[in-house]
Design a protein around this motif. Structure first.
Motif, PDB file in Angstrom:
ATOM      1  N   ARG A 159      29.938 -45.402  14.632  1.00 24.12           N
ATOM      2  CA  ARG A 159      30.240 -44.281  15.512  1.00 24.12           C
ATOM      3  C   ARG A 159      29.147 -44.129  16.554  1.00 24.12           C
ATOM      4  N   MET A 160      29.558 -43.916  17.802  1.00 23.39           N
ATOM      5  CA  MET A 160      28.637 -43.523  18.878  1.00 23.39           C
ATOM      6  C   MET A 160      29.032 -42.113  19.277  1.00 23.39           C
ATOM      7  N   GLU A 161      28.071 -41.208  19.302  1.00 24.81           N
ATOM      8  CA  GLU A 161      28.438 -39.833  19.645  1.00 24.81           C
ATOM      9  C   GLU A 161      27.334 -39.198  20.475  1.00 24.81           C
ATOM     10  N   GLY A 162      27.752 -38.493  21.514  1.00 24.80           N
ATOM     11  CA  GLY A 162      26.812 -37.796  22.360  1.00 24.80           C
ATOM     12  C   GLY A 162      26.720 -36.321  21.991  1.00 24.80           C
ATOM     13  N   PHE A 163      25.720 -35.662  22.531  1.00 23.79           N
ATOM     14  CA  PHE A 163      25.561 -34.234  22.236  1.00 23.79           C
ATOM     15  C   PHE A 163      24.677 -33.612  23.310  1.00 23.79           C
ATOM     16  N   ILE A 164      24.734 -32.298  23.383  1.00 26.84           N
ATOM     17  CA  ILE A 164      23.886 -31.525  24.284  1.00 26.84           C
ATOM     18  C   ILE A 164      23.246 -30.427  23.436  1.00 26.84           C
ATOM     19  N   VAL A 165      21.957 -30.322  23.522  1.00 31.25           N
ATOM     20  CA  VAL A 165      21.223 -29.423  22.625  1.00 31.25           C
ATOM     21  C   VAL A 165      21.701 -27.969  22.741  1.00 31.25           C
ATOM     22  N   PHE A 166      22.140 -27.563  23.941  1.00 30.82           N
ATOM     23  CA  PHE A 166      22.556 -26.167  24.154  1.00 30.82           C
ATOM     24  C   PHE A 166      23.629 -25.698  23.154  1.00 30.82           C
ATOM     25  N   ASP A 167      24.424 -26.647  22.653  1.00 27.40           N
ATOM     26  CA  ASP A 167      25.516 -26.272  21.745  1.00 27.40           C
ATOM     27  C   ASP A 167      25.009 -25.710  20.417  1.00 27.40           C
ATOM     28  N   TYR A 168      23.731 -25.930  20.138  1.00 23.03           N
ATOM     29  CA  TYR A 168      23.204 -25.509  18.848  1.00 23.03           C
ATOM     30  C   TYR A 168      22.278 -24.308  18.967  1.00 23.03           C
ATOM     31  N   ALA A 169      22.449 -23.528  20.032  1.00 22.78           N
ATOM     32  CA  ALA A 169      21.528 -22.418  20.323  1.00 22.78           C
ATOM     33  C   ALA A 169      21.390 -21.446  19.150  1.00 22.78           C
ATOM     34  N   LYS A 170      22.472 -21.263  18.418  1.00 24.22           N
ATOM     35  CA  LYS A 170      22.408 -20.319  17.292  1.00 24.22           C
ATOM     36  C   LYS A 170      21.492 -20.811  16.185  1.00 24.22           C
ATOM     37  N   GLN A 171      21.207 -22.104  16.193  1.00 22.72           N
ATOM     38  CA  GLN A 171      20.357 -22.653  15.130  1.00 22.72           C
ATOM     39  C   GLN A 171      18.934 -22.945  15.618  1.00 22.72           C
ATOM     40  N   TYR A 172      18.609 -22.541  16.849  1.00 23.46           N
ATOM     41  CA  TYR A 172      17.274 -22.830  17.393  1.00 23.46           C
ATOM     42  C   TYR A 172      16.164 -22.221  16.520  1.00 23.46           C
ATOM     43  N   ALA A 173      16.384 -20.999  16.062  1.00 25.91           N
ATOM     44  CA  ALA A 173      15.310 -20.294  15.351  1.00 25.91           C
ATOM     45  C   ALA A 173      14.912 -21.045  14.082  1.00 25.91           C
ATOM     46  N   LYS A 174      15.932 -21.445  13.301  1.00 18.84           N
ATOM     47  CA  LYS A 174      15.671 -22.179  12.062  1.00 18.84           C
ATOM     48  C   LYS A 174      14.986 -23.518  12.367  1.00 18.84           C
ATOM     49  N   ALA A 175      15.471 -24.204  13.388  1.00 13.83           N
ATOM     50  CA  ALA A 175      14.903 -25.507  13.741  1.00 13.83           C
ATOM     51  C   ALA A 175      13.450 -25.355  14.198  1.00 13.83           C
ATOM     52  N   THR A 176      13.188 -24.348  15.015  1.00 16.52           N
ATOM     53  CA  THR A 176      11.829 -24.145  15.522  1.00 16.52           C
ATOM     54  C   THR A 176      10.877 -23.803  14.375  1.00 16.52           C
ATOM     55  N   GLU A 177      11.378 -23.053  13.399  1.00 22.91           N
ATOM     56  CA  GLU A 177      10.555 -22.737  12.224  1.00 22.91           C
ATOM     57  C   GLU A 177      10.230 -24.020  11.454  1.00 22.91           C
ATOM     58  N   ASP A 178      11.243 -24.870  11.242  1.00 24.63           N
ATOM     59  CA  ASP A 178      11.005 -26.157  10.573  1.00 24.63           C
ATOM     60  C   ASP A 178       9.954 -26.972  11.321  1.00 24.63           C
ATOM     61  N   MET A 179      10.134 -27.062  12.624  1.00 23.55           N
ATOM     62  CA  MET A 179       9.232 -27.899  13.430  1.00 23.55           C
ATOM     63  C   MET A 179       7.810 -27.346  13.412  1.00 23.55           C
ATOM     64  N   SER A 180       7.687 -26.022  13.487  1.00 24.26           N
ATOM     65  CA  SER A 180       6.351 -25.402  13.436  1.00 24.26           C
ATOM     66  C   SER A 180       5.665 -25.750  12.120  1.00 24.26           C
ATOM     67  N   ASN A 181       6.435 -25.670  11.028  1.00 26.92           N
ATOM     68  CA  ASN A 181       5.861 -26.008   9.730  1.00 26.92           C
ATOM     69  C   ASN A 181       5.424 -27.468   9.673  1.00 26.92           C
ATOM     70  N   TRP A 182       6.239 -28.344  10.228  1.00 24.23           N
ATOM     71  CA  TRP A 182       5.896 -29.778  10.197  1.00 24.23           C
ATOM     72  C   TRP A 182       4.640 -30.048  11.024  1.00 24.23           C
ATOM     73  N   ILE A 183       4.482 -29.329  12.132  1.00 29.34           N
ATOM     74  CA  ILE A 183       3.247 -29.481  12.919  1.00 29.34           C
ATOM     75  C   ILE A 183       2.048 -29.069  12.065  1.00 29.34           C
ATOM     76  N   LYS A 184       2.177 -27.917  11.394  1.00 24.21           N
ATOM     77  CA  LYS A 184       1.069 -27.431  10.556  1.00 24.21           C
ATOM     78  C   LYS A 184       0.761 -28.409   9.421  1.00 24.21           C
ATOM     79  N   GLU A 185       1.811 -29.033   8.882  1.00 24.90           N
ATOM     80  CA  GLU A 185       1.627 -29.977   7.765  1.00 24.90           C
ATOM     81  C   GLU A 185       1.167 -31.365   8.241  1.00 24.90           C
ATOM     82  N   GLY A 186       1.032 -31.548   9.536  1.00 22.66           N
ATOM     83  CA  GLY A 186       0.590 -32.838  10.068  1.00 22.66           C
ATOM     84  C   GLY A 186       1.683 -33.883  10.126  1.00 22.66           C
ATOM     85  N   LYS A 187       2.928 -33.483   9.912  1.00 22.55           N
ATOM     86  CA  LYS A 187       4.036 -34.447   9.947  1.00 22.55           C
ATOM     87  C   LYS A 187       4.504 -34.742  11.368  1.00 22.55           C
TER      88      LYS A 187
END
Lengths: 351, 351
Positions: free
Chosen positions: A280-308
């Motif tokens: 499968r080849m599939e495209g996407f645009i990040v804007f479609d997931y705006a409702k999930q930005y908060a959870k994703a940003t929290e995950d990413m912040s944690n990974w930065i803190k953990e050095g990942k």
């Protein structure tokens, strides 16, 4: 009240093929009224984000967002500082991210994608245009929502990322490697970048697509074929990865920077591998997931803190250099996020 | 016991580009022993199915099935009649479908994809190579499993089918139209075929891809863009449909007959529409859905009885003409299923 002088860079004409530094953009010195309407704020731009998608916004074609108009300020995501406010949600001195464009100052409304930045210690505000901005979110949702990494990820999963030393690619590669434990091969355009991928980001393999033996090296690096391909470049790299795609492989079509300046881009000749491998080849645009930005940003912040999750920036100084910086992005001159620094943060006004 | 004379057509050499009727195949007159091992049956071939996928089986490349070997009988699905049996599941006179290849007679085992045919009145045994065979099942599972027609289908759903007058395309188009009530545009290679699509199969529009104004006609026929594209051809038609793909559109990559003879096929230049439209291209192989064949065949049988599913056949006479028939298939000379008739059913022995 008064007005301030503002440097703006506008789209002067639509490029055919490569961006022409003499013709495509025009720098205007204008005057900006500091009178604010209801809910408006006046900001000073600190950093401008440069993204491959900008080339698409300059085309007069049907897309996910309207084209930038001729003589309109070039669109971009910026980090900016509030210097005057008519909106109680945004106080003078606070930092925001917004679609403010290539200019020194802007009057913004909440509809300009205005997001308040909650800076945390040790993290530059520019990070909110990179790992903690749409760039990082693009990597996150590409892997999670299109690449099915939750289902496929793990030590038996081979992930290949093109443009792996770039802003989005480097985040995608690190999430696949350090969060999901996949075997991750990063593709980039120089030996220095490949060294960075392996030695600093901890990927399994870094491959230089400019090597004469690149396709052989790609085959050797993917003995169990490719389960997930996160593609930022398109072109011959995409074709090479189609030739190595695994049963039910997933190709995340995030970008195709190698083709954006082409008048007649070449398609992936080997796409019939999608049939034989049920892929499968599939495209996407990040804007479609705006409702999930908060959870994703929290995950990413944690990974930065953990050095990942590590990141680099390539910073060009001065708004007048935004066009040159965009050309450099298409030339692959950057490692990590490509930014223009427009002004220093005013620390006195922050509190 | 004895032996019978058998005409076999074998792969003599792998074609580069087009099939060469003088070189690619060789006709052998051989002798077949009629001694049967445990569970074996001897069959007389009645019909041979010709399919675009055969071109892929002739290539020496990694695929979903091993290549046909040089000097091996060319692989095909056939309908055949049992003339001697050492297997109590298959009685003399009964009809079977099997991978028996391009030959008059074959000794088969259950592992040769042997399926007993339960003929129903008014339906030719050849139908089990067409609508009620893998051809029809391919249309069915492509729409259901890849095209998400259960979720998307209905009067607001625009479906485009390429190769719509062909065996698989005509079934896909009719299911979309008469089972799900979609707006269906069929693409074919002549005005006669387009007339057939509209007047006999009841599609909304038939478009001749050889028309000089084809791409304009495609745009005019898809004012709400394309929600599902069932692609049998690839090439410029695929690119044209990518330019018209709708938000979250689905491209079912069933085949790419326009490219199968190409040494250097052209890929879909406009595939970046997958990004802007959040669209998906996905391939599949019907074999993966074997557990669901019974339910699908029951559905298709009912639709035939209800008049929702019509079919045509293009029948070439004589096993010696199998190579010519295959070339005709790639030239688009057929309407509906392309078959070679090898022998008549022996009605005396059927009961």
């Amino acid at each position: 009240m008064g007005a301030i002088q503002n440097t703006q860079i506008v789209l002067a004409e639509r490029p055919v093929g490569d961006i022409d530094l003499k013709k495509t953009f025009r720098t205007d010195k204008t005057s900006l009224s500091t009178e604010l309407g209801p809910n408006e704020i006046l900001v000073k731009v600190l950093f401008i984000s440069l993204d491959p998608a900008m080339r698409g916004w300059m085309r007069d074609v049907r897309s996910y967002i309207r084209p930038v108009r001729i003589n309109e300020v070039m669109r971009s995501a910026d980090v900016a500082q509030v210097i005057k406010s008519n909106n109680s949600d945004y106080k003078v001195g606070e930092l925001v991210r917004a679609t403010a464009g290539w200019q020194e100052y802007a009057v913004l409304q909440p509809s300009d994608d205005l997001v308040k930045i909650k800076a945390f210690p040790g993290v530059s505000p520019s990070t909110y245009l990179g790992v903690l901005g749409l760039t990082g979110l693009t990597a996150y949702f590409g892997l999670y929502e299109v690449g099915e990494i939750v289902k496929k990820g793990g030590p038996n999963c081979t992930v290949v990322v093109s443009g792996a030393a770039g802003a989005t690619g480097s985040v995608a590669a690190q999430i696949a490697k350090h969060v999901f434990g996949c075997r991750v091969i990063g593709i980039a355009g120089s030996q220095d970048k490949c060294d960075y991928l392996v030695n600093e980001l901890g990927l399994d393999v870094g491959l230089n697509y400019k090597s004469k033996t690149f396709f052989k090296e790609l085959s050797a690096a993917t003995p169990k074929l490719i389960d997930i391909f996160f593609d930022n470049t398109g072109g011959d790299i995409l074709d090479g990865c189609l030739r190595r795609i695994a049963f039910q492989g997933r190709i995340i079509v995030c970008g195709a920077i190698s083709t954006y300046n082409s008048v007649e881009p070449k398609g992936p000749a080997y796409y019939s591998a999608l049939i034989t491998q049920r892929a499968r080849m599939e495209g996407f645009i990040v804007f479609d997931y705006a409702k999930q930005y908060a959870k994703a940003t929290e995950d990413m912040s944690n990974w930065i803190k953990e050095g990942k999750l590590k990141s680099r920036e390539t910073v060009v100084q001065g708004i007048e250099n935004a066009p040159v910086a965009l050309v450099k992005l298409f030339n692959g001159d950057n490692t990590g996020k490509m930014l223009v620094k427009v002004a220093d943060e005013d620390s006195k006004s922050r509190l």
